[in-house]
Design a protein around this motif. Structure first.
Motif, PDB file in Angstrom:
ATOM      1  N   HIS A   1      -0.176  -2.250  10.341  1.00 38.69           N
ATOM      2  CA  HIS A   1       0.287  -3.634  10.467  1.00 38.69           C
ATOM      3  C   HIS A   1       0.408  -4.293   9.097  1.00 38.69           C
ATOM      4  O   HIS A   1       1.422  -4.916   8.764  1.00 38.69           O
ATOM      5  N   ASP A   2      -0.626  -4.126   8.282  1.00 40.78           N
ATOM      6  CA  ASP A   2      -0.633  -4.776   6.973  1.00 40.78           C
ATOM      7  C   ASP A   2       0.477  -4.247   6.071  1.00 40.78           C
ATOM      8  O   ASP A   2       1.025  -4.989   5.244  1.00 40.78           O
ATOM      9  N   ASP A   3       0.825  -2.971   6.234  1.00 41.06           N
ATOM     10  CA  ASP A   3       1.854  -2.380   5.376  1.00 41.06           C
ATOM     11  C   ASP A   3       3.225  -3.009   5.603  1.00 41.06           C
ATOM     12  O   ASP A   3       4.111  -2.886   4.745  1.00 41.06           O
ATOM     13  N   THR A   4       3.414  -3.671   6.730  1.00 39.09           N
ATOM     14  CA  THR A   4       4.707  -4.328   6.988  1.00 39.09           C
ATOM     15  C   THR A   4       4.825  -5.649   6.232  1.00 39.09           C
ATOM     16  O   THR A   4       5.918  -6.174   6.079  1.00 39.09           O
ATOM     17  N   HIS A   5       3.693  -6.173   5.764  1.00 33.43           N
ATOM     18  CA  HIS A   5       3.697  -7.435   5.022  1.00 33.43           C
ATOM     19  C   HIS A   5       3.647  -7.125   3.529  1.00 33.43           C
ATOM     20  O   HIS A   5       2.607  -7.250   2.876  1.00 33.43           O
ATOM     21  N   ASP A   6       4.792  -6.700   3.007  1.00 34.37           N
ATOM     22  CA  ASP A   6       4.846  -6.214   1.629  1.00 34.37           C
ATOM     23  C   ASP A   6       5.470  -7.210   0.662  1.00 34.37           C
ATOM     24  O   ASP A   6       5.953  -6.852  -0.400  1.00 34.37           O
ATOM     25  N   LYS A   7       5.461  -8.491   1.040  1.00 33.25           N
ATOM     26  CA  LYS A   7       6.017  -9.529   0.167  1.00 33.25           C
ATOM     27  C   LYS A   7       4.926 -10.488  -0.318  1.00 33.25           C
ATOM     28  O   LYS A   7       5.216 -11.640  -0.653  1.00 33.25           O
TER      29      LYS A   7
ATOM     30  N   ALA B   1     -11.290 -14.033   0.870  1.00 31.02           N
ATOM     31  CA  ALA B   1     -11.712 -12.790   0.217  1.00 31.02           C
ATOM     32  C   ALA B   1     -11.331 -11.578   1.050  1.00 31.02           C
ATOM     33  O   ALA B   1     -10.894 -10.550   0.511  1.00 31.02           O
ATOM     34  N   ALA B   2     -11.488 -11.667   2.371  1.00 31.02           N
ATOM     35  CA  ALA B   2     -11.134 -10.549   3.245  1.00 31.02           C
ATOM     36  C   ALA B   2      -9.631 -10.276   3.196  1.00 31.02           C
ATOM     37  O   ALA B   2      -9.196  -9.117   3.197  1.00 31.02           O
ATOM     38  N   LEU B   3      -8.836 -11.327   3.141  1.00 34.44           N
ATOM     39  CA  LEU B   3      -7.385 -11.159   3.047  1.00 34.44           C
ATOM     40  C   LEU B   3      -6.988 -10.533   1.710  1.00 34.44           C
ATOM     41  O   LEU B   3      -6.055  -9.719   1.648  1.00 34.44           O
ATOM     42  N   LEU B   4      -7.696 -10.898   0.651  1.00 37.43           N
ATOM     43  CA  LEU B   4      -7.413 -10.281  -0.644  1.00 37.43           C
ATOM     44  C   LEU B   4      -7.748  -8.792  -0.627  1.00 37.43           C
ATOM     45  O   LEU B   4      -7.019  -7.978  -1.205  1.00 37.43           O
ATOM     46  N   ILE B   5      -8.843  -8.424   0.037  1.00 39.53           N
ATOM     47  CA  ILE B   5      -9.176  -7.005   0.177  1.00 39.53           C
ATOM     48  C   ILE B   5      -8.053  -6.282   0.916  1.00 39.53           C
ATOM     49  O   ILE B   5      -7.630  -5.184   0.523  1.00 39.53           O
ATOM     50  N   ALA B   6      -7.573  -6.896   1.988  1.00 41.53           N
ATOM     51  CA  ALA B   6      -6.488  -6.286   2.759  1.00 41.53           C
ATOM     52  C   ALA B   6      -5.250  -6.072   1.896  1.00 41.53           C
ATOM     53  O   ALA B   6      -4.581  -5.032   1.971  1.00 41.53           O
ATOM     54  N   GLU B   7      -4.935  -7.061   1.049  1.00 49.84           N
ATOM     55  CA  GLU B   7      -3.756  -6.942   0.186  1.00 49.84           C
ATOM     56  C   GLU B   7      -3.950  -5.868  -0.877  1.00 49.84           C
ATOM     57  O   GLU B   7      -3.035  -5.090  -1.167  1.00 49.84           O
ATOM     58  N   ILE B   8      -5.162  -5.799  -1.453  1.00 52.23           N
ATOM     59  CA  ILE B   8      -5.438  -4.765  -2.452  1.00 52.23           C
ATOM     60  C   ILE B   8      -5.352  -3.385  -1.826  1.00 52.23           C
ATOM     61  O   ILE B   8      -4.789  -2.444  -2.409  1.00 52.23           O
ATOM     62  N   GLU B   9      -5.896  -3.229  -0.612  1.00 51.32           N
ATOM     63  CA  GLU B   9      -5.812  -1.944   0.084  1.00 51.32           C
ATOM     64  C   GLU B   9      -4.353  -1.572   0.353  1.00 51.32           C
ATOM     65  O   GLU B   9      -3.970  -0.402   0.227  1.00 51.32           O
ATOM     66  N   ARG B  10      -3.544  -2.567   0.719  1.00 55.15           N
ATOM     67  CA  ARG B  10      -2.120  -2.295   0.967  1.00 55.15           C
ATOM     68  C   ARG B  10      -1.440  -1.816  -0.304  1.00 55.15           C
ATOM     69  O   ARG B  10      -0.659  -0.844  -0.283  1.00 55.15           O
ATOM     70  N   LEU B  11      -1.736  -2.470  -1.422  1.00 57.20           N
ATOM     71  CA  LEU B  11      -1.148  -2.059  -2.699  1.00 57.20           C
ATOM     72  C   LEU B  11      -1.585  -0.642  -3.072  1.00 57.20           C
ATOM     73  O   LEU B  11      -0.780   0.148  -3.573  1.00 57.20           O
ATOM     74  N   ASP B  12      -2.838  -0.318  -2.818  1.00 57.36           N
ATOM     75  CA  ASP B  12      -3.332   1.033  -3.115  1.00 57.36           C
ATOM     76  C   ASP B  12      -2.624   2.076  -2.264  1.00 57.36           C
ATOM     77  O   ASP B  12      -2.273   3.155  -2.756  1.00 57.36           O
ATOM     78  N   ARG B  13      -2.439   1.761  -0.978  1.00 57.07           N
ATOM     79  CA  ARG B  13      -1.727   2.719  -0.102  1.00 57.07           C
ATOM     80  C   ARG B  13      -0.293   2.905  -0.566  1.00 57.07           C
ATOM     81  O   ARG B  13       0.234   4.026  -0.590  1.00 57.07           O
TER      82      ARG B  13
END
Length: 222
Positions: A135-141, A201-213
């Motif tokens: 789900h998070d990978d679809t929010h790439d903007k 903070a949790a949302l930032l973790i999600a975004e960092i994980e998305r960038l790493d993937r």
């Protein structure tokens, strides 16, 4: 008696100054061999414990013997980390939590209640809201980072209001548009300053994980 890593490091530094005198400096090779010896002794005790459990003839050892050898190993590990300027505390936390995240496991190490709450919120976002990696990978903007900014800004406003609960929508610009909020209005769920900072903070973790993937996928592309 419990012992934390900071206490062990302080004691190791003090005793090392007493032990290693005359301007000598122990090499990394010495430290490594010392560690190998202690781990080898622990393995030897484990062998003796296993020998007894199998009913084989030979010398015996106790669990207390193993505890002492394992303690020696931990001390040697910290001495190596000390010589190289490694802070084992955050390194252990990062390694442990990174393995849990990699394997999809929920158990985490948290150095403080704040970090524990952020990790719990990240888990809630996945388990309750369904915001999985796919789900998070679809929010790439940058949507998740922007949402984190919204909650952090609202937390600042709440702090200025002497801790009152923030009930308005996301912060608005001069044109009246919500700054960075990319989702429907019903997803905006403000609360106390602390709660909104935890969400941010949790949302930032999600975004960092998305960038790493995304970086991993790019690296493996032919």
């Amino acid at each position: 008696m419990s012992l934390n890593l900071l206490e062990l490091r302080a004691a190791n530094k003090a005793r090392d100054a007493e032990w290693v005198t005359g301007g000598a400096k122990l090499s990394l090779a010495f430290r490594g061999n010392e560690l190998a010896g202690e781990i080898g002794e622990a393995c030897n005790v484990i062998k003796k414990l296993e020998r007894e459990s199998l009913g084989l003839v030979g010398s015996r050892a106790t669990v207390e013997d193993l505890a002492e050898e394992l303690a020696d190993g931990v001390i040697c590990i910290d001495l190596i980390a000390m010589d190289l300027g490694i802070d084992l505390g955050p390194t252990i936390v990062g390694k442990f939590n990174g393995t849990s995240l990699k394997r999809g496991l929920k158990t985490m190490l948290a150095p403080s209640q704040a970090v524990a709450d952020v990790l719990a919120e990240r888990g809630r976002q996945v388990d309750v809201e369904g915001w999985t990696a796919d789900h998070d990978d679809t929010h790439d903007k940058g949507e998740m980072a922007a949402a984190a900014l919204n909650y952090a800004a609202a937390a600042v406003i709440t702090t200025c209001l002497n801790g009152e609960r923030y009930k308005a929508g996301p912060p608005l610009d001069s044109m009246g548009w919500a700054i960075g909020w990319r989702w429907a209005r019903h997803w905006w769920k403000p609360g106390t300053a602390r709660r909104m900072l935890v969400k941010a903070a949790a949302l930032l973790i999600a975004e960092i994980e998305r960038l790493d993937r995304a970086a991993t996928r790019k690296a493996v592309q032919p």
